[in-house]
Write a protein that holds these residues in place. Structure first.
Motif, PDB file in Angstrom:
ATOM      1  N   TYR A 150       0.836  -1.198   0.352  1.00  0.00           N
ATOM      2  CA  TYR A 150       0.055  -0.193  -0.135  1.00  0.00           C
ATOM      3  C   TYR A 150       0.889   1.490  -0.192  1.00  0.00           C
ATOM      4  O   TYR A 150       1.770   1.626   0.661  1.00  0.00           O
ATOM      5  N   GLU A 151       1.051   1.698  -0.905  1.00  0.00           N
ATOM      6  CA  GLU A 151       2.115   3.036  -1.370  1.00  0.00           C
ATOM      7  C   GLU A 151       0.986   4.494  -0.724  1.00  0.00           C
ATOM      8  O   GLU A 151      -0.148   5.051  -1.694  1.00  0.00           O
ATOM      9  N   PRO A 152       1.606   5.449  -0.121  1.00  0.00           N
ATOM     10  CA  PRO A 152       1.162   6.863  -0.241  1.00  0.00           C
ATOM     11  C   PRO A 152       0.227   7.282  -1.605  1.00  0.00           C
ATOM     12  O   PRO A 152       1.509   7.082  -2.687  1.00  0.00           O
ATOM     13  N   TYR A 153      -0.893   7.883  -1.911  1.00  0.00           N
ATOM     14  CA  TYR A 153      -1.187   8.438  -3.329  1.00  0.00           C
ATOM     15  C   TYR A 153      -1.912   6.899  -4.298  1.00  0.00           C
ATOM     16  O   TYR A 153      -1.874   7.732  -4.909  1.00  0.00           O
ATOM     17  N   ASP A 154      -1.470   6.106  -3.559  1.00  0.00           N
ATOM     18  CA  ASP A 154      -1.987   5.478  -4.734  1.00  0.00           C
ATOM     19  C   ASP A 154      -3.484   4.551  -4.511  1.00  0.00           C
ATOM     20  O   ASP A 154      -3.468   3.894  -3.351  1.00  0.00           O
ATOM     21  N   ALA A 201      -6.887  -7.118   7.937  1.00  0.00           N
ATOM     22  CA  ALA A 201      -6.504  -6.369   6.979  1.00  0.00           C
ATOM     23  C   ALA A 201      -6.566  -5.705   5.832  1.00  0.00           C
ATOM     24  O   ALA A 201      -7.425  -6.747   5.635  1.00  0.00           O
ATOM     25  N   GLY A 202      -6.613  -4.829   5.778  1.00  0.00           N
ATOM     26  CA  GLY A 202      -7.127  -4.177   4.349  1.00  0.00           C
ATOM     27  C   GLY A 202      -6.947  -2.511   4.100  1.00  0.00           C
ATOM     28  O   GLY A 202      -6.550  -1.854   4.431  1.00  0.00           O
ATOM     29  N   ILE A 203      -7.324  -1.861   3.372  1.00  0.00           N
ATOM     30  CA  ILE A 203      -8.130  -0.683   2.568  1.00  0.00           C
ATOM     31  C   ILE A 203      -9.535   0.028   3.692  1.00  0.00           C
ATOM     32  O   ILE A 203     -10.787  -0.911   3.528  1.00  0.00           O
ATOM     33  N   PHE A 204      -9.724   0.829   4.110  1.00  0.00           N
ATOM     34  CA  PHE A 204     -11.021   1.045   4.950  1.00  0.00           C
ATOM     35  C   PHE A 204     -10.782   2.949   3.753  1.00  0.00           C
ATOM     36  O   PHE A 204      -9.213   3.906   4.140  1.00  0.00           O
ATOM     37  N   VAL A 210      -2.178   6.494   6.413  1.00  0.00           N
ATOM     38  CA  VAL A 210      -2.680   7.162   5.387  1.00  0.00           C
ATOM     39  C   VAL A 210      -2.243   6.517   4.259  1.00  0.00           C
ATOM     40  O   VAL A 210      -0.939   6.912   4.038  1.00  0.00           O
ATOM     41  N   ILE A 211      -3.268   6.740   3.224  1.00  0.00           N
ATOM     42  CA  ILE A 211      -2.585   6.993   1.944  1.00  0.00           C
ATOM     43  C   ILE A 211      -3.143   7.273   1.087  1.00  0.00           C
ATOM     44  O   ILE A 211      -2.340   8.407   0.391  1.00  0.00           O
ATOM     45  N   LYS A 271      -6.581   4.241   3.983  1.00  0.00           N
ATOM     46  CA  LYS A 271      -5.866   4.697   4.525  1.00  0.00           C
ATOM     47  C   LYS A 271      -5.589   2.938   4.782  1.00  0.00           C
ATOM     48  O   LYS A 271      -6.729   1.994   4.406  1.00  0.00           O
ATOM     49  N   SER A 272      -4.470   2.334   4.791  1.00  0.00           N
ATOM     50  CA  SER A 272      -4.145   0.520   4.748  1.00  0.00           C
ATOM     51  C   SER A 272      -4.046   0.574   6.571  1.00  0.00           C
ATOM     52  O   SER A 272      -4.203   1.402   7.395  1.00  0.00           O
TER      53      SER A 272
END
Length: 153
Positions: free
Chosen positions: A34-38, A78-81, A103-104, A145-146
């Motif tokens: 999980y990368e910032p801004y992706d 775990a995952g993306i919110f 935070v992504i 966010k991850s």
């Protein structure tokens, strides 16, 4: 309230099975990055219900919650919110689980019950213990966010 959250978590988990990619030893992609801004595409997210279903009380504004579960099991997730708002939002959350998150995209300000306050931007991480009372303030229209959550029995 605790049993309702557990039932909700099970319902969300069952509806999210199509999006779960548990990492196995023989999995071609056992690690997710999980990368910032992706930004994670909307097509990969499901509704997480209302804030009230997730330990929250909206104090001001509007918010829509979505997510993706990349792992579920043994009280862990775990995952993306994702949280979206049109006019900004302030939500009081009694954390139904312990959470480490990064935070992504977007920005959120969290204040704990002791008055500790911090604004998180892409790449910033935090940890909050289960049962903590947090004030979530978001003015950015989109936050992703991850997360890694653990729910104590």
């Amino acid at each position: 309230m605790g049993k309702q959250l557990c039932r909700l978590a099970v319902m969300v988990a069952l509806s999210a099975l199509a999006f779960i990619r548990p990492a196995a030893a023989d999995d071609a992609f056992p690690m997710l990055v999980y990368e910032p801004y992706d930004i994670v595409p909307q097509s990969e997210l499901i509704s997480l219900g209302d804030p009230e279903d997730n330990g929250g009380t909206v104090l001001r504004g509007d918010i829509t919650l979505k997510g993706r579960f990349d792992f579920l099991g043994d009280g862990m997730a775990a995952g993306i919110f994702q949280a979206t708002t049109r006019r900004g939002v302030k939500v009081r959350v009694v954390m139904p689980f312990s959470e480490h998150a990064t935070v992504i995209i977007g920005r959120v300000t969290l204040t704990d019950e002791f008055g500790n306050r911090h604004t998180y931007n892409p790449g910033d991480s935090y940890f909050i213990k289960q049962g903590s009372v947090i004030l979530w303030e978001q003015t950015a229209p989109l936050l992703q966010k991850s997360f890694f959550n653990y729910t104590l029995p």
